[in-house]
Design a protein around this motif. Structure first.
Motif, PDB file in Angstrom:
ATOM      1  N   VAL A  47       1.046  -1.484  -0.022  1.00  0.00           N
ATOM      2  CA  VAL A  47       0.123  -0.050   0.100  1.00  0.00           C
ATOM      3  C   VAL A  47       1.307   1.078   0.205  1.00  0.00           C
ATOM      4  N   ALA A  48       0.372   2.334  -0.740  1.00  0.00           N
ATOM      5  CA  ALA A  48       1.228   3.323  -1.093  1.00  0.00           C
ATOM      6  C   ALA A  48      -0.089   4.739  -0.376  1.00  0.00           C
ATOM      7  N   PHE A  49       0.274   5.017  -0.210  1.00  0.00           N
ATOM      8  CA  PHE A  49      -0.023   6.567   0.431  1.00  0.00           C
ATOM      9  C   PHE A  49       0.379   8.389  -0.129  1.00  0.00           C
ATOM     10  N   GLY A  50      -0.768   9.046  -0.068  1.00  0.00           N
ATOM     11  CA  GLY A  50      -0.409  10.291  -0.648  1.00  0.00           C
ATOM     12  C   GLY A  50       0.464  10.632  -1.910  1.00  0.00           C
ATOM     13  N   LYS A  51       1.697  11.591  -2.234  1.00  0.00           N
ATOM     14  CA  LYS A  51       2.322  11.751  -3.546  1.00  0.00           C
ATOM     15  C   LYS A  51       2.471  10.563  -4.007  1.00  0.00           C
ATOM     16  N   THR A  52       3.810   9.390  -3.405  1.00  0.00           N
ATOM     17  CA  THR A  52       3.742   8.095  -3.347  1.00  0.00           C
ATOM     18  C   THR A  52       3.087   7.419  -4.003  1.00  0.00           C
ATOM     19  N   ALA A  53       1.958   7.099  -3.972  1.00  0.00           N
ATOM     20  CA  ALA A  53       0.574   6.909  -4.410  1.00  0.00           C
ATOM     21  C   ALA A  53      -0.066   7.277  -6.212  1.00  0.00           C
ATOM     22  N   GLU A  54       0.123   8.815  -5.895  1.00  0.00           N
ATOM     23  CA  GLU A  54       0.021   9.628  -7.218  1.00  0.00           C
ATOM     24  C   GLU A  54       1.072   9.245  -8.399  1.00  0.00           C
ATOM     25  N   LEU A  55       2.122   9.529  -7.898  1.00  0.00           N
ATOM     26  CA  LEU A  55       3.690   9.573  -9.041  1.00  0.00           C
ATOM     27  C   LEU A  55       3.687   7.684  -9.594  1.00  0.00           C
ATOM     28  N   LEU A  56       3.557   6.773  -7.956  1.00  0.00           N
ATOM     29  CA  LEU A  56       3.188   5.765  -8.872  1.00  0.00           C
ATOM     30  C   LEU A  56       2.190   5.049 -10.018  1.00  0.00           C
ATOM     31  N   ASN A  57       1.228   5.676  -9.634  1.00  0.00           N
ATOM     32  CA  ASN A  57       0.035   5.663 -10.849  1.00  0.00           C
ATOM     33  C   ASN A  57       0.071   6.269 -11.652  1.00  0.00           C
ATOM     34  N   GLN A  58       0.706   7.788 -11.534  1.00  0.00           N
ATOM     35  CA  GLN A  58       1.597   8.063 -13.221  1.00  0.00           C
ATOM     36  C   GLN A  58       3.068   8.018 -14.077  1.00  0.00           C
ATOM     37  N   TYR A  59       3.119   6.908 -13.245  1.00  0.00           N
ATOM     38  CA  TYR A  59       5.182   6.745 -14.008  1.00  0.00           C
ATOM     39  C   TYR A  59       4.402   5.236 -14.353  1.00  0.00           C
ATOM     40  N   CYS A  60       3.521   4.095 -13.356  1.00  0.00           N
ATOM     41  CA  CYS A  60       4.501   2.885 -12.956  1.00  0.00           C
ATOM     42  C   CYS A  60       2.336   1.915 -13.843  1.00  0.00           C
ATOM     43  N   GLY A  61       2.715   1.009 -13.931  1.00  0.00           N
ATOM     44  CA  GLY A  61       2.310   0.430 -14.250  1.00  0.00           C
ATOM     45  C   GLY A  61       1.502  -1.702 -14.178  1.00  0.00           C
ATOM     46  N   LYS A  62       0.715  -2.114 -14.734  1.00  0.00           N
ATOM     47  CA  LYS A  62       1.633  -3.473 -14.903  1.00  0.00           C
ATOM     48  C   LYS A  62       2.806  -4.086 -15.035  1.00  0.00           C
ATOM     49  N   GLY A  63       3.788  -4.970 -14.400  1.00  0.00           N
ATOM     50  CA  GLY A  63       4.519  -4.970 -15.103  1.00  0.00           C
ATOM     51  C   GLY A  63       5.793  -4.631 -15.236  1.00  0.00           C
ATOM     52  N   SER A  64       5.391  -2.863 -14.414  1.00  0.00           N
ATOM     53  CA  SER A  64       6.848  -2.302 -14.389  1.00  0.00           C
ATOM     54  C   SER A  64       7.429  -2.866 -13.217  1.00  0.00           C
ATOM     55  N   LYS A  65       9.041  -2.792 -13.019  1.00  0.00           N
ATOM     56  CA  LYS A  65       9.928  -3.043 -12.261  1.00  0.00           C
ATOM     57  C   LYS A  65       9.841  -1.362 -11.081  1.00  0.00           C
ATOM     58  N   SER A 121      -6.075 -12.847   9.009  1.00  0.00           N
ATOM     59  CA  SER A 121      -4.313 -11.505   9.306  1.00  0.00           C
ATOM     60  C   SER A 121      -4.005 -10.811   8.216  1.00  0.00           C
ATOM     61  N   VAL A 122      -4.022 -10.337   7.422  1.00  0.00           N
ATOM     62  CA  VAL A 122      -2.952  -9.157   6.502  1.00  0.00           C
ATOM     63  C   VAL A 122      -2.278  -9.204   7.196  1.00  0.00           C
ATOM     64  N   VAL A 123      -0.839  -9.771   6.255  1.00  0.00           N
ATOM     65  CA  VAL A 123       1.091  -8.576   6.606  1.00  0.00           C
ATOM     66  C   VAL A 123       0.320  -7.728   5.181  1.00  0.00           C
ATOM     67  N   ARG A 124       0.750  -6.988   4.624  1.00  0.00           N
ATOM     68  CA  ARG A 124       1.215  -5.801   4.153  1.00  0.00           C
ATOM     69  C   ARG A 124       2.347  -5.154   4.150  1.00  0.00           C
ATOM     70  N   ILE A 125       3.106  -4.390   3.057  1.00  0.00           N
ATOM     71  CA  ILE A 125       4.544  -3.784   3.620  1.00  0.00           C
ATOM     72  C   ILE A 125       3.575  -2.102   2.477  1.00  0.00           C
ATOM     73  N   THR A 126       3.259  -1.298   3.774  1.00  0.00           N
ATOM     74  CA  THR A 126       3.428  -0.306   3.628  1.00  0.00           C
ATOM     75  C   THR A 126       4.727   0.685   3.097  1.00  0.00           C
ATOM     76  N   ALA A 127       4.500   1.000   2.143  1.00  0.00           N
ATOM     77  CA  ALA A 127       5.725   2.058   0.858  1.00  0.00           C
ATOM     78  C   ALA A 127       6.217   3.154   1.590  1.00  0.00           C
ATOM     79  N   ASN A 128       7.359   3.132   2.517  1.00  0.00           N
ATOM     80  CA  ASN A 128       7.350   5.162   2.506  1.00  0.00           C
ATOM     81  C   ASN A 128       8.593   5.507   1.438  1.00  0.00           C
ATOM     82  N   ARG A 129       9.224   4.686   0.434  1.00  0.00           N
ATOM     83  CA  ARG A 129       9.367   5.281  -0.228  1.00  0.00           C
ATOM     84  C   ARG A 129       9.762   3.764  -1.538  1.00  0.00           C
ATOM     85  N   ILE A 130       9.272   4.187  -3.199  1.00  0.00           N
ATOM     86  CA  ILE A 130       9.475   3.986  -4.324  1.00  0.00           C
ATOM     87  C   ILE A 130      10.416   4.151  -5.550  1.00  0.00           C
ATOM     88  N   GLU A 131      11.094   3.629  -5.750  1.00  0.00           N
ATOM     89  CA  GLU A 131      11.716   3.995  -6.184  1.00  0.00           C
ATOM     90  C   GLU A 131      11.536   3.120  -8.282  1.00  0.00           C
TER      91      GLU A 131
END
Length: 133
Positions: A47-65, A86-96
């Motif tokens: 899960v990604a929040f805020g500007k990280t989520a917005e940029l991820l959706n803008q520049y990446c898609g299915k298959g993006s590394k 119970s569900v374990v998720r990674i909360t993204a702090n930074r995405i490259e």
């Protein structure tokens, strides 16, 4: 105590940006290959929040590394049948971004020849006498 996760892999499905109150959020899954065993991958929910989520959706898609730095979070809940889950998720702090939608689309269409290649040289090689110096 430490709670640090760093993984590199590919997004497994198209991203969907949602609004959660005043914050944008995107949930996605990522496939991470096992470098020691061929045709073996692990899948992680992120899960990604805020500007990280917005940029991820803008520049990446299915298959993006991408590379993700974040933390593990366990959510506990009771399902409709009354079972504890119970569900374990990674909360993204930074995405490259290791590639983009454009690069991913080009990889997916690699078998189609590029009709206009500005670097194509259909002529013979350039000789020394053709050079201006």
């Amino acid at each position: 105590m430490m709670n640090i996760v760093a993984i590199t892999g590919r997004i497994t499905k198209d991203l969907e940006l949602k609004q959660a109150g005043q914050t944008q959020v995107t949930n996605f899954s990522m496939a991470v290959e096992n470098p020691y065993k061929k045709d073996d991958a692990s899948f992680f929910d992120i899960v990604a929040f805020g500007k990280t989520a917005e940029l991820l959706n803008q520049y990446c898609g299915k298959g993006s590394k991408i590379g993700v730095d974040g933390t593990l979070k366990q959510d506990r809940f009771t399902d409709k049948e009354g079972n504890n889950r119970s569900v374990v998720r990674i909360t993204a702090n930074r995405i490259e971004f290791l590639d983009t939608k454009t690069q991913t689309n080009k990889q997916n269409q690699a078998e189609k020849p590029n009709k206009e290649n500005p670097f194509a040289n259909d002529n013979e090689d350039i000789s020394n006498s053709d050079l201006p110096f």
